[in-house]
Design a protein around this motif. Structure first.
Motif, mmCIF file in Angstrom:
data_model
loop_
_atom_site.group_PDB
_atom_site.id
_atom_site.type_symbol
_atom_site.label_atom_id
_atom_site.label_comp_id
_atom_site.label_asym_id
_atom_site.label_seq_id
_atom_site.Cartn_x
_atom_site.Cartn_y
_atom_site.Cartn_z
ATOM 1 N N CYS A 292 -1.721 4.871 -4.413
ATOM 2 C CA CYS A 292 -2.703 3.906 -3.936
ATOM 3 C C CYS A 292 -3.712 3.708 -5.061
ATOM 4 O O CYS A 292 -3.733 4.482 -6.015
ATOM 5 C CB CYS A 292 -3.392 4.414 -2.671
ATOM 6 S SG CYS A 292 -4.076 6.064 -2.874
ATOM 7 N N SER B 77 0.499 11.098 6.508
ATOM 8 C CA SER B 77 1.275 9.862 6.396
ATOM 9 C C SER B 77 2.619 10.139 5.714
ATOM 10 O O SER B 77 3.648 9.560 6.086
ATOM 11 C CB SER B 77 0.489 8.819 5.600
ATOM 12 O OG SER B 77 0.956 7.528 5.865
ATOM 13 N N ASP B 78 2.617 11.014 4.732
ATOM 14 C CA ASP B 78 3.865 11.360 4.045
ATOM 15 C C ASP B 78 4.832 12.042 5.007
ATOM 16 O O ASP B 78 6.033 11.774 5.014
ATOM 17 C CB ASP B 78 3.583 12.305 2.864
ATOM 18 C CG ASP B 78 2.746 11.637 1.793
ATOM 19 O OD1 ASP B 78 1.648 11.171 2.112
ATOM 20 O OD2 ASP B 78 3.197 11.570 0.640
ATOM 21 N N PHE C 293 -3.425 16.959 -1.911
ATOM 22 C CA PHE C 293 -4.696 16.342 -1.501
ATOM 23 C C PHE C 293 -5.718 17.363 -1.021
ATOM 24 O O PHE C 293 -6.926 17.177 -1.191
ATOM 25 C CB PHE C 293 -4.455 15.289 -0.406
ATOM 26 C CG PHE C 293 -4.223 15.857 0.968
ATOM 27 C CD1 PHE C 293 -2.979 16.335 1.336
ATOM 28 C CD2 PHE C 293 -5.250 15.922 1.896
ATOM 29 C CE1 PHE C 293 -2.759 16.863 2.602
ATOM 30 C CE2 PHE C 293 -5.052 16.445 3.165
ATOM 31 C CZ PHE C 293 -3.801 16.922 3.520
ATOM 32 N N ASP D 58 4.429 11.457 -4.678
ATOM 33 C CA ASP D 58 3.246 10.769 -4.169
ATOM 34 C C ASP D 58 2.109 11.025 -5.159
ATOM 35 O O ASP D 58 1.638 12.161 -5.290
ATOM 36 C CB ASP D 58 2.890 11.325 -2.779
ATOM 37 C CG ASP D 58 1.643 10.665 -2.206
ATOM 38 O OD1 ASP D 58 0.845 10.100 -2.989
ATOM 39 O OD2 ASP D 58 1.446 10.727 -0.978
ATOM 40 N N TYR E 155 -7.198 2.969 -4.384
ATOM 41 C CA TYR E 155 -8.600 2.997 -3.951
ATOM 42 C C TYR E 155 -9.301 4.305 -4.323
ATOM 43 O O TYR E 155 -10.498 4.436 -4.142
ATOM 44 C CB TYR E 155 -8.729 2.759 -2.435
ATOM 45 C CG TYR E 155 -7.664 3.388 -1.580
ATOM 46 C CD1 TYR E 155 -7.715 4.731 -1.243
ATOM 47 C CD2 TYR E 155 -6.591 2.631 -1.125
ATOM 48 C CE1 TYR E 155 -6.739 5.302 -0.464
ATOM 49 C CE2 TYR E 155 -5.602 3.193 -0.341
ATOM 50 C CZ TYR E 155 -5.675 4.535 -0.012
ATOM 51 O OH TYR E 155 -4.686 5.095 0.758
ATOM 52 N N LYS E 156 -8.535 5.278 -4.838
ATOM 53 C CA LYS E 156 -9.172 6.558 -5.196
ATOM 54 C C LYS E 156 -9.634 6.485 -6.651
ATOM 55 O O LYS E 156 -10.591 5.814 -6.967
ATOM 56 C CB LYS E 156 -8.180 7.700 -4.973
ATOM 57 C CG LYS E 156 -7.739 7.842 -3.528
ATOM 58 C CD LYS E 156 -6.720 8.945 -3.386
ATOM 59 C CE LYS E 156 -6.139 8.982 -1.996
ATOM 60 N NZ LYS E 156 -7.110 9.364 -0.963
ATOM 61 N N PHE F 87 0.257 15.560 3.345
ATOM 62 C CA PHE F 87 -0.597 14.507 3.905
ATOM 63 C C PHE F 87 0.135 13.901 5.107
ATOM 64 O O PHE F 87 1.331 13.625 5.039
ATOM 65 C CB PHE F 87 -0.855 13.448 2.843
ATOM 66 C CG PHE F 87 -1.976 12.524 3.197
ATOM 67 C CD1 PHE F 87 -3.279 12.814 2.829
ATOM 68 C CD2 PHE F 87 -1.731 11.362 3.902
ATOM 69 C CE1 PHE F 87 -4.323 11.963 3.165
ATOM 70 C CE2 PHE F 87 -2.764 10.496 4.245
ATOM 71 C CZ PHE F 87 -4.060 10.799 3.869
ATOM 72 N N SER G 24 0.859 -1.185 0.000
ATOM 73 C CA SER G 24 0.000 0.000 0.000
ATOM 74 C C SER G 24 0.895 1.235 0.000
ATOM 75 O O SER G 24 2.126 1.108 0.102
ATOM 76 C CB SER G 24 -0.944 -0.026 1.203
ATOM 77 O OG SER G 24 -0.216 -0.312 2.356
ATOM 78 N N LEU G 25 0.295 2.394 -0.102
ATOM 79 C CA LEU G 25 1.091 3.585 -0.428
ATOM 80 C C LEU G 25 2.211 3.858 0.575
ATOM 81 O O LEU G 25 3.382 3.981 0.202
ATOM 82 C CB LEU G 25 0.167 4.799 -0.548
ATOM 83 C CG LEU G 25 0.798 6.065 -1.141
ATOM 84 C CD1 LEU G 25 -0.263 6.958 -1.758
ATOM 85 C CD2 LEU G 25 1.621 6.862 -0.161
ATOM 86 N N THR G 26 1.885 3.975 1.849
ATOM 87 C CA THR G 26 2.920 4.394 2.811
ATOM 88 C C THR G 26 3.991 3.320 2.971
ATOM 89 O O THR G 26 5.166 3.633 3.179
ATOM 90 C CB THR G 26 2.280 4.754 4.168
ATOM 91 O OG1 THR G 26 1.161 5.623 3.930
ATOM 92 C CG2 THR G 26 3.269 5.482 5.065
ATOM 93 N N ALA H 128 -0.936 9.638 -5.135
ATOM 94 C CA ALA H 128 -2.240 9.176 -4.631
ATOM 95 C C ALA H 128 -3.399 9.872 -5.348
ATOM 96 O O ALA H 128 -4.385 9.244 -5.709
ATOM 97 C CB ALA H 128 -2.339 9.427 -3.126
ATOM 98 N N HIS H 129 -3.270 11.191 -5.542
ATOM 99 C CA HIS H 129 -4.372 11.962 -6.130
ATOM 100 C C HIS H 129 -4.156 12.258 -7.609
ATOM 101 O O HIS H 129 -4.895 13.040 -8.203
ATOM 102 C CB HIS H 129 -4.564 13.260 -5.334
ATOM 103 C CG HIS H 129 -5.087 12.995 -3.957
ATOM 104 N ND1 HIS H 129 -6.425 13.075 -3.647
ATOM 105 C CD2 HIS H 129 -4.463 12.590 -2.825
ATOM 106 C CE1 HIS H 129 -6.593 12.749 -2.380
ATOM 107 N NE2 HIS H 129 -5.414 12.450 -1.859
#
Ligand SMILES: Cc1ncc(COP(=O)(O)O)c(C=O)c1O
Length: 439
Positions: free
Chosen positions: A246, A140-141, A198, A223, A248-249, A138, A109-111, A225-226
């Motif tokens: 990731c 987590s980053d 994000f 990153d 899931y988006k 973000f 997963s991403l992180t 993610a978005h």
């Protein structure tokens, strides 16, 4: 501001745009969340969790059947054998991020991927020890970057360099990143930046940031993610060193779905297969799945890296978390990136057009220029977090699903795979009524 701004005429226009949309039928290939009366919600939250492709259920059930019927032999004999399962995802992901197939791998997963990448690419030496990151990254980053610094026995306080927007601004201009590198580049080991921010929805010029980082001897990781499945990406040509995301988006692969990773081929192309220790490009945190597939099951002590990004795999892939991504990538391939982007620009442009008349009751903080954003628009309601949060909650009560990001942002994203122009008209109508009603 008046409710007259959005009414029957706008709805009719939205419906005409939907009727002319060549991608309109794709919506039927997704499960649409319903309210308690069974009416579809206005779903504008694909930036957080993408909708379920109907084929995802079939593919997950197929793997459950394979497991039930074949048990261990599914590793080799399932219709899509589990050992090389990530191969089902390679070309689709490479196309979406603009990479050569060997530069991408679906894993973890991403992180987790972020940590694995930092283990290889954040190598503080001498006075070059810092990580440049955006202020307000973000969480987590930021946690990952700070903990990596501490892991090397260094103080995050001194070595995490956080670049903030100019006073009073929400956005960080690429020029500011370049200026920061001019000033601090010699102390920076790694630039860690989002493709799309994000909170604000701002899309950054990845090639420009990578170029600036490299000009000062720093590495550049991103990153996405978005970004992935949202904005056009050309990771190989941008010369980014690595990236993670990731799925899931915008990739619609479901909660906790398998993530992805890019490593530019210049870091792996000339890599001796036995190289594992020492400085880049050999150094990594390794596991058996990063070993070349042909000899993996000999279980030898010596690590022989697989070619390309695959060598960063650590564990065998989570098949049930990967199957929905197979379904989703097939939809991306059917739609075509260019057509999706064209529709995305039209949807977000339409949303912006309908929201502008609502200013100053609600203000868009996402950049106006299409090149500097994906589909998401981030909104700030006049009066601050209190009224903003109330509007957000009332939108949900009115059947609109979007989300709230502290301290005071409502995020809305029309996703071209499944959203309609009519969704946007409905959203704008409901928002304007709430604002008009004196929220
Ligand atoms: C920008 C960004 N980075 C990191 C993460 C964390 O992702 P994960 O929980 O998959 O590690 C997210 C999750 O939404 C995110 O949006």
């Amino acid at each position: 501001m008046s409710t007259g701004a959005i009414g029957a005429e706008v709805l009719a226009r939205a419906r005409a745009l939907d009727a002319a949309d060549p991608l309109r039928d794709l919506r039927e290939r997704f499960a649409l969340p319903l309210d308690e009366r069974g009416t579809p919600l206005v779903y504008l939250c694909g930036h957080s969790l993408g909708l379920q492709p109907l084929a995802a259920r079939e593919l997950v059930i197929e793997e459950l059947e394979e497991w039930a019927q074949r048990a261990v032999e599914g590793h080799e004999q399932a219709r899509r054998p589990w050992v090389p399962y990530h191969e089902n995802l390679r070309n689709g992901l490479a196309a979406l991020v603009g990479a050569r197939p060997g530069e991408v791998v679906a894993m973890n997963s991403l992180t987790v991927n972020l940590h694995l990448m930092f283990a290889s690419f954040y190598r503080p030496v001498g006075t070059r020890r810092r990580i440049l990151i955006e202020a307000g990254a973000f969480s987590s980053d930021r946690h990952a970057a700070a903990s990596q610094i501490a892991w090397h026995g260094l103080d995050p306080q001194d070595n995490l360099l956080e670049l903030a927007p100019a006073a009073g601004a929400d956005l960080i201009e690429e020029r500011a990143i370049e200026e920061c590198l001019v000033e601090h580049g010699r102390e920076i080991a790694l630039v860690w930046w989002p493709g799309v921010q994000f909170r604000t929805g701002q899309a950054f010029d990845i090639a420009r940031i990578a170029r600036a980082a490299h000009a000062h001897g720093c590495l550049a990781g991103f990153d996405l993610a978005h970004s992935v499945g949202n904005t056009p990406l050309a990771l190989h040509d941008s010369a980014a060193d690595f990236a993670v995301w990731c799925s899931y988006k915008y990739l619609n692969a479901g909660p906790g779905a398998i993530g992805g990773c890019f490593v530019h081929e210049r870091h792996t192309g000339a890599l001796p297969r036995s190289a594992h220790r020492g400085a880049l490009p050999g150094a990594r945190l390794a596991g058996w799945w990063g070993h070349e597939a042909e000899t993996r099951f000999l279980m030898e002590a010596q690590f022989h890296a697989a070619a390309g990004a695959d060598s960063w795999q650590v564990s065998n892939p989570p098949i049930l978390a990967a199957a929905p991504l197979v379904a989703s990538l097939a939809l991306f391939a059917a739609a075509g990136s260019a057509r999706l982007r064209e529709k995305s620009l039209a949807l977000t442009g339409f949303m912006e057009e309908l929201l502008r008349p609502l200013e100053p009751g609600v203000r868009i903080i996402t950049p106006r220029e299409p090149v500097a954003r994906g589909c998401q628009l981030s909104l700030r309601v006049a009066g601050g977090a209190g009224p903003g949060r109330r509007v957000f909650e009332q939108l949900r009560a009115a059947g609109v699903v979007c989300d709230w990001r502290a301290p005071d942002i409502i995020r809305v994203a029309p996703v071209p795979l499944y959203n309609r122009f009519e969704d946007i008209a409905q959203f704008a109508e409901r928002l304007s009524r709430l604002l008009w009603g004196g929220v």
